[in-house]
Structure formats: structure tokens, C-alpha cells
Design a protein around this motif. Structure first.
Motif, PDB file in Angstrom:
ATOM      1  N   LEU A  17       0.864  -1.171   0.000  1.00 54.55           N
ATOM      2  CA  LEU A  17       0.000   0.000   0.000  1.00 54.55           C
ATOM      3  C   LEU A  17       0.906   1.228   0.000  1.00 54.55           C
ATOM      4  CD1 LEU A  17      -2.743   1.482   0.466  1.00 54.55           C
ATOM      5  CD2 LEU A  17      -2.297   1.207   2.907  1.00 54.55           C
ATOM      6  N   THR A  28      -3.472   6.997  -3.677  1.00 55.26           N
ATOM      7  CA  THR A  28      -3.135   5.769  -2.964  1.00 55.26           C
ATOM      8  C   THR A  28      -3.171   4.626  -3.967  1.00 55.26           C
ATOM      9  OG1 THR A  28      -4.121   6.605  -0.940  1.00 55.26           O
ATOM     10  CG2 THR A  28      -3.826   4.227  -1.095  1.00 55.26           C
ATOM     11  N   HIS A  30      -2.583   0.287  -4.537  1.00 53.85           N
ATOM     12  CA  HIS A  30      -2.489  -1.052  -3.954  1.00 53.85           C
ATOM     13  C   HIS A  30      -1.817  -1.961  -4.976  1.00 53.85           C
ATOM     14  CE1 HIS A  30      -5.402   0.041  -0.800  1.00 53.85           C
ATOM     15  NE2 HIS A  30      -5.945   0.765  -1.758  1.00 53.85           N
TER      16      HIS A  30
END
Length: 108
Positions: A17, A28, A30
Motif C-alpha cells: 500500500l 493511494t 495497492h
């Protein structure tokens, strides 16, 4: 962590992450993946790294075969594949490569 399924086969799931702050904006991402290694002999193995990047919507694979045919001398065969997963159905191919590398140790 790594899970040894057998003495020759191991699986290593990964998750990353990242919170990124730039002048242009913040995001953000992932990154989910797994590394699978199959050891045929102490001098020969195959491994695969499969990853999905949520931010770029790409799936990538790196499959590698390594053989040490004589001590210090190796042959690698590598297959790389990257696909865009935004379109439904089978992901679109972005990049693909096959690489063969052979090195030989010369002793004087």
C-alpha cells in the motif's frame, strides 16, 4: 511470508500500500501479487511473479527459468507480460518480451 507447499514448491503472497503526495496531487495505490518458486534441482529452478496494480489497472507477469549448467555458468529464459485490465473480458496486451541470457565462467 513464504509458504513452503513442498520441499520444491513455495508460494509468497505480497501486498503493498503506497500513499503518494505530489505537487500535482495525492493518490493511494495497492499492489497485490504472489511469487511462486519451483526448484527442480539445486542448480535449476523456475519462478513466477504475478502482480496486479490497482492504480494503473495493470496485471503483470514475470516468469523465469534458471539453469546453472556448470558451476558459475548459467542460462536464463525470462518471459514478461503486462496487460491493461480496464476493458471487460481478456485484458489488452501492453507489453511482452522473451529474454534468453547465457553466461559462461572462464577460468584461467
Amino acid at each position: 511470508g513464504r509458504v513452503n507447499v513442498t520441499n520444491a514448491l513455495s508460494v509468497e503472497p505480497t501486498y503493498s500500500l503506497a500513499n503518494v503526495d505530489l505537487r500535482e496531487g495525492s493518490f493511494t495505490t495497492h499492489l497485490v501479487g504472489s511469487r511462486v518458486t519451483f526448484t527442480m534441482t539445486p542448480r535449476m529452478f523456475a519462478s513466477a511473479l504475478i502482480q496486479y496494480n490497482q492504480q494503473s489497472h495493470t496485471m503483470s507477469a514475470n516468469v523465469r527459468f534458471r539453469w546453472e549448467y556448470t558451476p558459475g555458468s548459467e542460462m536464463f529464459i525470462v518471459y514478461n507480460d503486462q496487460r491493461d485490465t480496464l476493458r471487460p473480458g481478456f485484458p489488452d496486451l501492453v507489453n511482452r518480451a522473451v529474454i534468453v541470457k547465457v553466461n559462461r565462467l572462464l577460468r584461467y
